[in-house]
Design an enzyme around this catalytic site. Structure first.
Site, PDB file in Angstrom:
ATOM      1  N   HIS A 226       0.180   8.045   3.845  1.00 29.04           N
ATOM      2  CA  HIS A 226       0.949   7.425   4.802  1.00 29.04           C
ATOM      3  C   HIS A 226       2.329   7.784   4.975  1.00 29.04           C
ATOM      4  CE1 HIS A 226      -2.774   5.381   5.182  1.00 29.04           C
ATOM      5  NE2 HIS A 226      -2.540   4.787   3.732  1.00 29.04           N
TER       6      HIS A 226
ATOM      7  N   ASP B  85       0.865  -1.179  -0.247  1.00 27.89           N
ATOM      8  CA  ASP B  85       0.100  -0.021   0.019  1.00 27.89           C
ATOM      9  C   ASP B  85       0.822   1.325   0.157  1.00 27.89           C
ATOM     10  OD1 ASP B  85      -1.700   2.031   0.209  1.00 27.89           O
ATOM     11  OD2 ASP B  85      -3.006   1.140   2.043  1.00 27.89           O
TER      12      ASP B  85
END
Length: 301
Positions: free
Chosen positions: A193, A188
């Site tokens: 993030h 991911d």
């Protein structure tokens, strides 16, 4: 309109082949905080190839590549800005223990497109099977802010009744400052993030931890605390992502044995609970116990 409901709902299922190795399993386990203390025999079940067991939530990253929350955005009829996307919840059913090395056929299909007013909700169902039959089923619920309001169906609104009484066990799990940077190596690569500028554009002070990382940390805490470390006892696991977690925070994981039947209105989680279930609530200690995972149910043998 950024989402064409009819096109998304009628899109053909998409199938792909995936494979994984013990190294992929070990990386996932390290990404959710396993291996501390490094000499603890209980932790070596997650990190040492000769003793390796697979935590069922590994299914959410098996084969690498984009997770369901990202894959759904390539569905016909869906054209949205990634910065407006939030992972709303995840459910997982394991049909048998996951092997440490495997190859599987994975099929994705959109099973719901709902109008929540200020947001749209997309539901992506995934089925995985190998030569011996079904391995796991999962469902990702994805909110797209600003994409609702077209007058479509609002969708189901059912959630487990909250647990009552004091929890049977409470544990705390620290989140490393670099946890998101490590976890993203499982596939991911959403810049939310890792990239502070992207995170601010999405409305956050700084990069946030992957919801599925919190999801994995929580399942490991339940398995280690209440299921004697036996990953094969897990049958299903569902959670709603109530808020974000920031790297460096501490998670407080409260657990209630036995679950308890019943549902109440207000959410799309819809996971059941019974005698062989653990109810869980997860909060961020440093933010006054702000809820981060809710409606959590782990069903087990």
């Amino acid at each position: 309109m950024p989402i064409d409901e009819a096109a998304a709902r009628t899109a053909a299922p998409r199938t792909r082949e995936i494979s994984w190795t013990p190294g992929d399993v070990q990386l996932y386990h390290l990404g959710i905080g396993a291996g501390v203390p490094a000499t603890d025999l209980r932790e070596l079940r997650y990190t040492l190839e000769s003793a390796l067991h697979v935590l069922p939530s590994f299914a959410t990253v098996a084969g690498g590549g984009e997770p369901g929350v990202i894959r759904v955005l390539s569905t016909p009829g869906v054209d949205v800005d990634l910065a407006r996307v939030l992972h709303g919840g995840q459910t997982l059913t394991v049909h048998r223990p996951l092997p440490v090395r495997g190859t599987a056929t994975v099929t994705d299909r959109v099973t719901g497109v709902y109008d929540k007013g200020e947001a749209a909700l997309l539901v992506l169902a995934t089925e995985a099977a190998d030569a011996d039959g079904p391995l796991w089923s999962e469902e990702a619920r994805v909110f797209v802010r600003g994409a609702g309001g077209w007058g479509g169906e609002r969708g189901p609104s059912v959630r487990p009744a909250p647990p009552s009484g004091p929890p049977d066990r409470t544990v705390e799990r620290p989140v490393r400052e670099d946890q998101a940077l490590l976890y993203r190596l499982t596939g991911d690569l959403n810049p939310l993030h890792a990239d502070p500028l992207f995170a601010r554009a999405a409305g956050f002070d700084r990069p946030v931890l992957h919801g599925l990382c919190t999801y994995g940390i929580t399942l490991k805490a339940v398995v280690d605390t209440l299921l004697d470390g036996e990953v094969s006892r897990v049958r299903s696991y569902g959670a709603r992502f109530a808020s974000v977690v920031y790297p460096g925070e501490t998670l407080r994981v409260r657990m209630w044995r036995g679950g308890g039947a019943g549902t109440s209105a207000g959410s799309e989680a819809g996971a059941g609970a019974g005698a062989d279930a653990v109810r869980v609530a997860v909060s961020a200690v440093e933010r006054g116990d702000a809820p981060v995972l809710a409606d959590v149910v782990v069903e087990h043998d």
